[in-house]
Design a protein around this motif. Structure first.
Motif, PDB file in Angstrom:
ATOM      1  N   TYR A 119       0.828  -1.206   0.000  1.00 51.71           N
ATOM      2  CA  TYR A 119       0.000   0.000   0.000  1.00 51.71           C
ATOM      3  C   TYR A 119       0.867   1.262   0.000  1.00 51.71           C
ATOM      4  CZ  TYR A 119      -3.218   3.588   1.409  1.00 51.71           C
ATOM      5  OH  TYR A 119      -3.932   4.744   1.452  1.00 51.71           O
ATOM      6  N   VAL A 120       1.938   1.265   0.806  1.00 52.06           N
ATOM      7  CA  VAL A 120       2.810   2.440   0.849  1.00 52.06           C
ATOM      8  C   VAL A 120       3.504   2.623  -0.497  1.00 52.06           C
ATOM      9  CG1 VAL A 120       4.774   3.483   2.004  1.00 52.06           C
ATOM     10  CG2 VAL A 120       3.132   2.223   3.317  1.00 52.06           C
ATOM     11  N   VAL A 121       3.944   1.495  -1.101  1.00 52.20           N
ATOM     12  CA  VAL A 121       4.576   1.588  -2.413  1.00 52.20           C
ATOM     13  C   VAL A 121       3.578   2.109  -3.434  1.00 52.20           C
ATOM     14  CG1 VAL A 121       5.597   0.219  -4.256  1.00 52.20           C
ATOM     15  CG2 VAL A 121       6.319  -0.122  -1.949  1.00 52.20           C
ATOM     16  N   TYR A 122       2.298   1.749  -3.287  1.00 52.84           N
ATOM     17  CA  TYR A 122       1.271   2.276  -4.184  1.00 52.84           C
ATOM     18  C   TYR A 122       1.129   3.784  -4.027  1.00 52.84           C
ATOM     19  CZ  TYR A 122      -3.355   3.360  -5.954  1.00 52.84           C
ATOM     20  OH  TYR A 122      -4.393   3.945  -6.605  1.00 52.84           O
ATOM     21  N   ARG A 123       1.231   4.273  -2.781  1.00 49.15           N
ATOM     22  CA  ARG A 123       1.153   5.720  -2.558  1.00 49.15           C
ATOM     23  C   ARG A 123       2.331   6.441  -3.227  1.00 49.15           C
ATOM     24  NH1 ARG A 123      -2.324   7.503   1.717  1.00 49.15           N
ATOM     25  NH2 ARG A 123      -1.184   9.439   1.645  1.00 49.15           N
ATOM     26  N   TRP A 124       3.543   5.835  -3.112  1.00 50.28           N
ATOM     27  CA  TRP A 124       4.711   6.442  -3.771  1.00 50.28           C
ATOM     28  C   TRP A 124       4.552   6.406  -5.286  1.00 50.28           C
ATOM     29  CZ3 TRP A 124       9.473   8.376  -1.832  1.00 50.28           C
ATOM     30  CH2 TRP A 124       9.527   8.436  -0.436  1.00 50.28           C
ATOM     31  N   TYR A 125       4.009   5.292  -5.770  1.00 49.98           N
ATOM     32  CA  TYR A 125       3.806   5.146  -7.224  1.00 49.98           C
ATOM     33  C   TYR A 125       2.820   6.197  -7.724  1.00 49.98           C
ATOM     34  CZ  TYR A 125       1.911   3.227 -11.508  1.00 49.98           C
ATOM     35  OH  TYR A 125       1.467   3.082 -12.787  1.00 49.98           O
ATOM     36  N   LYS A 126       1.766   6.477  -6.922  1.00 48.79           N
ATOM     37  CA  LYS A 126       0.770   7.471  -7.331  1.00 48.79           C
ATOM     38  C   LYS A 126       1.401   8.845  -7.471  1.00 48.79           C
ATOM     39  CE  LYS A 126      -2.692   7.783  -4.581  1.00 48.79           C
ATOM     40  NZ  LYS A 126      -3.947   7.763  -3.809  1.00 48.79           N
ATOM     41  N   LYS A 127       2.390   9.144  -6.570  1.00 47.40           N
ATOM     42  CA  LYS A 127       3.039  10.447  -6.663  1.00 47.40           C
ATOM     43  C   LYS A 127       3.973  10.539  -7.859  1.00 47.40           C
ATOM     44  CE  LYS A 127       3.880  13.187  -3.526  1.00 47.40           C
ATOM     45  NZ  LYS A 127       4.370  13.992  -2.411  1.00 47.40           N
ATOM     46  N   MET A 128       4.541   9.387  -8.291  1.00 50.37           N
ATOM     47  CA  MET A 128       5.505   9.406  -9.392  1.00 50.37           C
ATOM     48  C   MET A 128       4.865   9.100 -10.737  1.00 50.37           C
ATOM     49  SD  MET A 128       8.783   7.506  -7.823  1.00 50.37           S
ATOM     50  CE  MET A 128       9.598   8.087  -6.364  1.00 50.37           C
ATOM     51  N   LYS A 129       3.563   8.780 -10.730  1.00 53.00           N
ATOM     52  CA  LYS A 129       2.930   8.262 -11.945  1.00 53.00           C
ATOM     53  C   LYS A 129       2.964   9.277 -13.077  1.00 53.00           C
ATOM     54  CE  LYS A 129      -1.411   7.384 -11.669  1.00 53.00           C
ATOM     55  NZ  LYS A 129      -2.683   6.779 -11.216  1.00 53.00           N
ATOM     56  N   ARG A 130       2.878  10.557 -12.735  1.00 55.25           N
ATOM     57  CA  ARG A 130       2.817  11.568 -13.799  1.00 55.25           C
ATOM     58  C   ARG A 130       4.126  11.734 -14.552  1.00 55.25           C
ATOM     59  NH1 ARG A 130       3.759  17.010 -10.944  1.00 55.25           N
ATOM     60  NH2 ARG A 130       4.421  16.364  -8.881  1.00 55.25           N
ATOM     61  N   PHE A 131       5.218  11.161 -14.033  1.00 56.22           N
ATOM     62  CA  PHE A 131       6.491  11.241 -14.741  1.00 56.22           C
ATOM     63  C   PHE A 131       6.725  10.039 -15.639  1.00 56.22           C
ATOM     64  CE2 PHE A 131       7.140  13.659 -10.823  1.00 56.22           C
ATOM     65  CZ  PHE A 131       7.431  14.882 -11.372  1.00 56.22           C
ATOM     66  N   ALA A 132       5.820   9.084 -15.641  1.00 55.66           N
ATOM     67  CA  ALA A 132       6.016   7.850 -16.409  1.00 55.66           C
ATOM     68  C   ALA A 132       5.952   8.121 -17.909  1.00 55.66           C
ATOM     69  CB  ALA A 132       4.966   6.824 -16.034  1.00 55.66           C
TER      70      ALA A 132
END
Lengths: 133, 123
Positions: B110-123
């Motif tokens: 879940y925490v990794v998902y939160r980090w992924y959500k913050k970085m998703k716009r740079f994908a």
């Protein structure tokens, strides 16, 4: 000769204890220091940050593969112990992730003191060029 | 296969599924970070929002606590002796170690998902 069960219990508890200690020490330092110091550090040392997430990736990979194998083996023998080997690997790489993420080890040259400048110690003999009495 | 086998198999299957999700999310994070190796754009975004970054880092406290409890109950169960469901102490520590282990896996993902959500716009 100790049984593998006991070795597994001791190993995982040591890994988990180290994980917890690293994060708690990091958290207590983070409350005292400026958050920008930590963020600037992960910005400057991006390699360590990537390596931390790489360790997490290995942990997740071993979790997936280990438990798929364990699920398949549990069809014939529910008392299989292969998940204990999986857990040792997962907890080890989780520990590596937390150590690299917090950045407490290996130690850096400058301490995290919230940006307080360190007073330089003047080296007398070099600056003045004569012997100090 | 008895009821014990069914329970064990379902627990293993849950953990394998959680591991698959975590593998996907962490590999995406690594891909984003390596893609922005030159400009470090995701880390710049973290640097510019210190409050939300502190909030995201604070989320790692929960897996750190559950992982400690997993270790404590695993060691207690192994030291108490072989597994027997008639003894409530041994059965309780065994089940708590299982529960905290599953909770740790879910919380980390879940925490990794939160980090992924913050970085998703740079994908």
């Amino acid at each position: 000769m100790m049984s593998f069960d006991l070795i597994y219990g001791i190993t995982t508890s040591i890994f988990n204890f180290i994980t917890f200690i690293f994060f708690i020490v990091f958290w207590m330092k983070l409350k005292k220091m400026d958050i920008n110091v930590f963020l600037a550090r992960i910005f400057l040392k991006a390699d360590r940050f990537i390596a931390a997430f790489f360790a997490l990736w290995i942990a997740e990979i071993s979790l997936t593969i280990g438990y798929i194998v364990a699920t398949l083996m549990a069809i014939w023998n529910p008392y299989t112990l292969i998940w204990e080997y999986t857990n040792i690997s997962v907890f080890f790489f989780l520990m590596v992730f937390f150590i690299l993420f917090t950045g407490l080890y290996p130690r850096r040259r400058h301490k995290m003191n919230g940006g307080t400048p360190v007073q330089p110690q003047p080296s007398q003999s070099v600056q003045t060029g004569e012997k100090q009495q | 296969m008895d009821i014990y086998g069914v329970v064990v198999m379902s627990v293993f299957a849950i953990l394998a599924a959680v591991g698959m999700i975590g593998t996907y999310l962490s590999s995406q994070i690594i891909r984003i970070l390596i893609k922005h190796r030159k400009d470090n754009a995701p880390l710049t975004a973290f640097l510019l929002n210190p409050e939300s970054s502190k909030h995201e880092i604070k989320w790692f406290l929960f897996p750190a606590v559950t992982v400690l409890l997993t270790g404590v109950f695993t060691l207690a169960q192994k030291l108490l002796g072989p597994i027997s469901f008639t003894n409530p102490l041994i059965a309780g520590t065994f089940l708590l170690a299982y529960i905290f282990g599953i909770l740790t896996a879910i919380l980390v993902v879940y925490v990794v998902y939160r980090w992924y959500k913050k970085m998703k716009r740079f994908a």
